[in-house]
Design an enzyme around this catalytic site. Sequence first.
Site, PDB file in Angstrom:
ATOM      1  N   GLU A  54      80.569  82.666  76.668  1.00  0.00           N
ATOM      2  CA  GLU A  54      80.068  83.724  77.553  1.00  0.00           C
ATOM      3  C   GLU A  54      80.226  83.283  78.996  1.00  0.00           C
ATOM      4  OE1 GLU A  54      75.914  84.581  75.135  1.00  0.00           O
ATOM      5  OE2 GLU A  54      75.876  83.569  77.069  1.00  0.00           O
ATOM      6  N   HIS A 110      69.652  87.987  74.151  1.00  0.00           N
ATOM      7  CA  HIS A 110      68.742  87.621  75.255  1.00  0.00           C
ATOM      8  C   HIS A 110      67.297  87.866  74.862  1.00  0.00           C
ATOM      9  CE1 HIS A 110      67.890  86.089  79.171  1.00  0.00           C
ATOM     10  NE2 HIS A 110      69.182  85.930  79.354  1.00  0.00           N
ATOM     11  N   HIS A 136      77.569  79.032  77.250  1.00  0.00           N
ATOM     12  CA  HIS A 136      77.643  79.823  78.481  1.00  0.00           C
ATOM     13  C   HIS A 136      77.827  78.862  79.658  1.00  0.00           C
ATOM     14  CE1 HIS A 136      76.006  83.616  80.677  1.00  0.00           C
ATOM     15  NE2 HIS A 136      76.679  82.864  81.524  1.00  0.00           N
ATOM     16  N   ARG A 151      68.506  63.720  81.546  1.00  0.00           N
ATOM     17  CA  ARG A 151      68.493  62.255  81.603  1.00  0.00           C
ATOM     18  C   ARG A 151      69.857  61.616  81.878  1.00  0.00           C
ATOM     19  NH1 ARG A 151      64.014  59.265  79.715  1.00  0.00           N
ATOM     20  NH2 ARG A 151      62.243  60.361  80.587  1.00  0.00           N
ATOM     21  N   THR A 162      69.253  82.889  84.657  1.00  0.00           N
ATOM     22  CA  THR A 162      69.881  83.228  83.382  1.00  0.00           C
ATOM     23  C   THR A 162      70.517  84.608  83.569  1.00  0.00           C
ATOM     24  OG1 THR A 162      69.486  83.604  81.014  1.00  0.00           O
ATOM     25  CG2 THR A 162      67.698  84.197  82.504  1.00  0.00           C
TER      26      THR A 162
HETATM   27  N1  PXP Z   1      73.588  86.639  75.685  1.00  0.00           N
HETATM   28  C1  PXP Z   1      73.902  86.311  76.956  1.00  0.00           C
HETATM   29  C2  PXP Z   1      74.981  87.064  77.628  1.00  0.00           C
HETATM   30  C3  PXP Z   1      73.235  85.271  77.621  1.00  0.00           C
HETATM   31  O1  PXP Z   1      73.539  84.956  78.865  1.00  0.00           O
HETATM   32  C4  PXP Z   1      72.236  84.566  76.930  1.00  0.00           C
HETATM   33  C5  PXP Z   1      71.535  83.429  77.608  1.00  0.00           C
HETATM   34  O2  PXP Z   1      72.450  82.493  78.090  1.00  0.00           O
HETATM   35  C6  PXP Z   1      71.950  84.938  75.601  1.00  0.00           C
HETATM   36  C7  PXP Z   1      72.631  85.985  75.015  1.00  0.00           C
HETATM   37  C8  PXP Z   1      70.916  84.234  74.799  1.00  0.00           C
HETATM   38  O3  PXP Z   1      69.665  84.455  75.384  1.00  0.00           O
HETATM   39  P1  PXP Z   1      68.433  83.569  74.928  1.00  0.00           P
HETATM   40  O4  PXP Z   1      68.705  82.164  75.396  1.00  0.00           O
HETATM   41  O5  PXP Z   1      67.264  84.200  75.626  1.00  0.00           O
HETATM   42  O6  PXP Z   1      68.337  83.658  73.445  1.00  0.00           O
END
Ligand code: PXP
Length: 237
Positions: free
Chosen positions: A70, A190, A43, A18, A100
């Site tokens: 990250e 992840h 990230h 938004r 992602t």
């Molecule tokens: N670790 C890394 C390196 C990632 O890129 C991400 C997603 O940005 C995550 C962990 C977290 O993943 P999720 O959003 O699926 O929990």
Amino acid sequence: MTRLSVNINKVATIRNARGGNVPDVLKVAMDCELFGAQGITVHPRPDERHIRYADVRALKPLVTTEFNIEGNPQPEFIKLVLEVKPHQVTLVPDAPDALTSNQGWDTIKHASFLKQVIAEFHQHGIRTSIFVDPIPEMARAAADTGTDRVELYTESYATRFFNNPEEAIAPFVETARAAYAAGLGINAGHDLSLDNLTYFVKHIPNLLEVSIGHALISEALYLGLQETIRRYLQALQ
Ligand code: PXP
């Protein structure tokens, strides 16, 4: 105990839809900490479609727990990390247009590049972690780069967990063993969720930290952020 770092990229994604400041990413980060999260993860990507570089700078003085940034260590990212000086930087080989993170490092092929950027982060007192697939050789070679930790890329675990948890966890157990034997700390992340986290933690000894975003923010739509974080902390015990 394994520590919970909440990835707040998804909160920024909702805000960006938004153009205003709702939800307030900074307030959400502070509330995650208030509700017990032991870290905040961001990230930043080059197109800033999720968290923005300005958010990362603004978060630095506010985050009182562990701050983890990250990303792919390209020049702009390295500059940001060296300026912000988080507790930890997690290196991820994601292409700029990747939806992602979708793979771990080939720590053999990219050994000299990783060694060089890790040395630079270490010179500034920043702990490093390398995102790796659940392959023991990748963890062993990661140790040669000088990194402090690896982050196990858990997407394949999450995908396979419901059909066959034993098969899903097996490569992660092996890789975690190899990493530990090589002297590395172990993080994971992840697609971890309230459904699959307990089993993962139970089977991966010495797991220092999980970073979780997508599922946690989605679950919070139903449970609320405070209750969701409470359940994650319980799952990690
Ligand atoms: N670790 C890394 C390196 C990632 O890129 C991400 C997603 O940005 C995550 C962990 C977290 O993943 P999720 O959003 O699926 O929990």
